[in-house]
Design an enzyme around this catalytic site. Structure first.
Site, PDB file in Angstrom:
ATOM      1  CE1 TYR A 118      -5.199 -13.922  -2.800  1.00 39.55           C
ATOM      2  CE2 TYR A 118      -5.714 -14.655  -5.099  1.00 39.55           C
ATOM      3  CZ  TYR A 118      -6.036 -13.744  -3.922  1.00 39.55           C
ATOM      4  OH  TYR A 118      -6.749 -12.817  -3.953  1.00 39.55           O
ATOM      5  CG  ASP A 158      -2.782 -17.475 -16.095  1.00 41.74           C
ATOM      6  OD1 ASP A 158      -3.336 -17.108 -15.246  1.00 41.74           O
ATOM      7  OD2 ASP A 158      -2.076 -16.971 -16.710  1.00 41.74           O
ATOM      8  CG  PHE A 216      -9.757  -4.267   0.859  1.00 40.68           C
ATOM      9  CD1 PHE A 216     -10.284  -4.733  -0.213  1.00 40.68           C
ATOM     10  CD2 PHE A 216     -10.129  -3.550   1.787  1.00 40.68           C
ATOM     11  CE1 PHE A 216     -11.702  -4.141  -0.561  1.00 40.68           C
ATOM     12  CE2 PHE A 216     -11.655  -2.999   1.392  1.00 40.68           C
ATOM     13  CZ  PHE A 216     -12.362  -3.599   0.403  1.00 40.68           C
ATOM     14  CB  ILE A 251       0.785 -12.878 -25.178  1.00 35.97           C
ATOM     15  CG1 ILE A 251       0.650 -11.422 -25.405  1.00 35.97           C
ATOM     16  CG2 ILE A 251      -0.604 -13.595 -24.935  1.00 35.97           C
ATOM     17  CD1 ILE A 251       0.117 -11.497 -27.000  1.00 35.97           C
ATOM     18  CB  THR A 305      -9.801 -14.597  -4.966  1.00 35.13           C
ATOM     19  OG1 THR A 305      -9.086 -14.608  -6.319  1.00 35.13           O
ATOM     20  CG2 THR A 305      -9.583 -15.906  -4.229  1.00 35.13           C
ATOM     21  NE  ARG A 335       0.080 -15.713 -14.740  1.00 31.22           N
ATOM     22  CZ  ARG A 335      -0.846 -14.397 -14.346  1.00 31.22           C
ATOM     23  NH1 ARG A 335       0.127 -13.354 -13.976  1.00 31.22           N
ATOM     24  NH2 ARG A 335      -1.823 -14.031 -14.408  1.00 31.22           N
ATOM     25  CG  HIS A 364      -2.258  -7.127 -11.625  1.00 26.05           C
ATOM     26  ND1 HIS A 364      -1.730  -6.862 -10.377  1.00 26.05           N
ATOM     27  CD2 HIS A 364      -2.967  -8.575 -11.276  1.00 26.05           C
ATOM     28  CE1 HIS A 364      -2.143  -7.705  -9.381  1.00 26.05           C
ATOM     29  NE2 HIS A 364      -2.791  -8.815 -10.114  1.00 26.05           N
ATOM     30  N   GLY A 396       0.854  -1.249  -0.109  1.00 27.26           N
ATOM     31  CA  GLY A 396       0.012   0.083   0.007  1.00 27.26           C
ATOM     32  C   GLY A 396       1.014   1.244   0.185  1.00 27.26           C
TER      33      GLY A 396
HETATM   34  N1  UDP Z   1      -1.097 -11.888 -18.576  1.00 28.87           N
HETATM   35  C1  UDP Z   1      -0.143 -11.963 -19.793  1.00 28.87           C
HETATM   36  N2  UDP Z   1       1.255 -11.545 -19.514  1.00 28.87           N
HETATM   37  C2  UDP Z   1       1.442 -10.859 -18.553  1.00 28.87           C
HETATM   38  C3  UDP Z   1       0.472 -10.708 -17.374  1.00 28.87           C
HETATM   39  C4  UDP Z   1      -0.611 -11.281 -17.482  1.00 28.87           C
HETATM   40  O1  UDP Z   1      -0.298 -12.595 -20.708  1.00 28.87           O
HETATM   41  O2  UDP Z   1       2.643 -10.257 -18.168  1.00 28.87           O
HETATM   42  C5  UDP Z   1      -2.491 -12.537 -18.859  1.00 28.87           C
HETATM   43  C6  UDP Z   1      -2.714 -13.650 -17.844  1.00 28.87           C
HETATM   44  O3  UDP Z   1      -2.058 -14.913 -18.416  1.00 28.87           O
HETATM   45  C7  UDP Z   1      -3.992 -13.493 -17.634  1.00 28.87           C
HETATM   46  C8  UDP Z   1      -4.501 -12.234 -17.744  1.00 28.87           C
HETATM   47  O4  UDP Z   1      -3.547 -11.600 -18.436  1.00 28.87           O
HETATM   48  O5  UDP Z   1      -4.735 -14.445 -18.699  1.00 28.87           O
HETATM   49  C9  UDP Z   1      -4.705 -11.620 -16.656  1.00 28.87           C
HETATM   50  O6  UDP Z   1      -3.595 -11.488 -15.633  1.00 28.87           O
HETATM   51  P1  UDP Z   1      -3.573 -10.663 -14.252  1.00 28.87           P
HETATM   52  O7  UDP Z   1      -2.364 -11.251 -13.722  1.00 28.87           O
HETATM   53  O8  UDP Z   1      -3.710  -9.377 -14.820  1.00 28.87           O
HETATM   54  O9  UDP Z   1      -4.652 -11.227 -13.493  1.00 28.87           O
HETATM   55  P2  UDP Z   1      -5.192 -12.547 -12.864  1.00 28.87           P
HETATM   56  O10 UDP Z   1      -6.066 -13.078 -13.856  1.00 28.87           O
HETATM   57  O11 UDP Z   1      -3.936 -13.293 -12.674  1.00 28.87           O
HETATM   58  O12 UDP Z   1      -5.737 -12.351 -11.669  1.00 28.87           O
END
Ligand code: UDP
Length: 327
Positions: free
Chosen positions: A141, A283, A73, A206, A117, A280, A188, A36
């Site tokens: 998490y 995901d 939070f 990506i 979440t 990642r 993010h 924060g």
């Molecule tokens: N993402 C990506 N490259 C990055 C960060 C995120 O392609 O450097 C993709 C990730 O795989 C997911 C989407 O963006 O499909 C949202 O990811 P983020 O980390 O923002 O939020 P999350 O879904 O993990 O809460």
């Protein structure tokens, strides 16, 4: 109402604090400033720098301020990190929530809003995902948040504590040009893409384009942080009427990673170079919320459902605050 907001200096917490203050509530923010920023806390709120691990300090805060409700939070929030440091999540997130809840019960504070979440839904059987979808936490998490939901369930049964657990999908956008998203390190998608447009990063990676989706990239439900904040406030006001419940909180529409990048290119006028990288871990291909229950029970409807408006608000904040809160 007197509301204690843990993590009220963070991205979502500080937005909710500012909306509570506007609504006339008295707000006490407790934040250890791990992620924060003291500058993000509304000047009309009381700010206390403290860690929830310190139960003696919590006692002092409750004894002094006597909050009537809690919005929680403060948490470690990164799916990826939770695989590397599971104890930070399965121990610290849970123990900190236990300390908070135990102190709350002791001081007869029995209204609790939990920031939960969508990471509870790793293998959804139906999309969009309703709150009664089976729970399969996708990471330490997600499990830590589920354990806290269960803790609240028992606090209700044993002590009559009323709670709402709000399971967020992808919070994003900026509430104003003074409140925005700034994490260190940033992980993010929207802030990362915008940092490329600002020339702070060379390119965006990506995470995989071989998912079972129309363009091969993951689909997520992006919800404006102000819409998220309104849902918290509505849920808090309603606790007296209807008791404890859980909601899924998203805008109900899915956008792919490629669509996010394309929209950011239109808004910023920058080419935003992007490269395909590895998937990642953890995901899922598609996460989109069914927020019908929230709409039916609380009359909540997102005011900013358009991806263009969401990214535009984030871009306005980034342009005004290129170094985030580090001035
Ligand atoms: N993402 C990506 N490259 C990055 C960060 C995120 O392609 O450097 C993709 C990730 O795989 C997911 C989407 O963006 O499909 C949202 O990811 P983020 O980390 O923002 O939020 P999350 O879904 O993990 O809460």
């Amino acid at each position: 109402m007197k509301v204690l907001v843990t993590g009220g200096a963070g991205y979502i917490g500080s937005t909710v604090v500012s909306e509570l203050v506007k609504a006339g509530d008295d707000v006490i923010v407790v934040d250890n400033l791990y992620q924060g920023h003291a500058d993000a806390v509304d000047s009309k709120a009381v700010f206390i720098e403290a860690d929830l691990a310190d139960q003696a300090k919590l006692e002092e805060i409750f004894a002094t301020h006597r909050p009537e409700a809690i919005m929680h939070f403060a948490s470690y929030t990164l799916v990826g990190e939770s695989w590397d440091k599971p104890f930070l999540y399965l121990r610290d997130n849970v123990v900190n929530a236990l300390n908070l809840v135990e102190t709350a019960v002791k001081y007869d504070c029995k209204k609790f809003i939990l920031s939960s979440t969508a990471n509870l839904f790793d293998e959804p059987e139906r999309i969009p995902i309703a709150p009664d979808e089976r729970i399969v936490p996708g990471s330490p998490y997600g499990e830590s948040k589920y354990l806290i939901e269960r803790l609240l369930h028992w606090m209700d049964r044993v002590y009559g504590m009323k709670y709402a657990a709000l399971r967020y999908f992808n919070a994003c956008g900026a509430a104003s040009d003074v409140l925005g998203e700034h994490h260190d390190p940033e992980t993010h998608i929207i802030p990362l893409v915008l940092e490329v447009a600002l020339g702070q990063r060379e390119k965006f990676i990506i995470f995989g384009d071989d998912y079972d989706t129309p363009d091969g990239t993951c689909i997520r439900d992006y919800i404006h942080v102000l819409d998220l904040a309104q849902a918290h406030i509505l849920a808090l006001r309603d606790l007296d009427e209807n008791g404890s419940r859980t909601y899924n909180l998203g805008n109900g529409q899915g956008f792919s990673v490629k669509e996010v990048i394309e929209t950011a290119r239109e808004i910023t006028g920058h080419p935003i170079p992007a490269e395909i990288g590895e998937r990642r871990p953890g995901d899922p291909a598609i996460l989109v919320a069914d927020s019908e229950k929230l709409n039916e029970e609380l009359g909540w409807v997102p005011k900013y459902p358009s991806l263009h408006d969401i990214i535009s608000s984030a871009w306005a904040w980034h342009v005004k605050n290129p170094d985030g809160y580090e001035k």
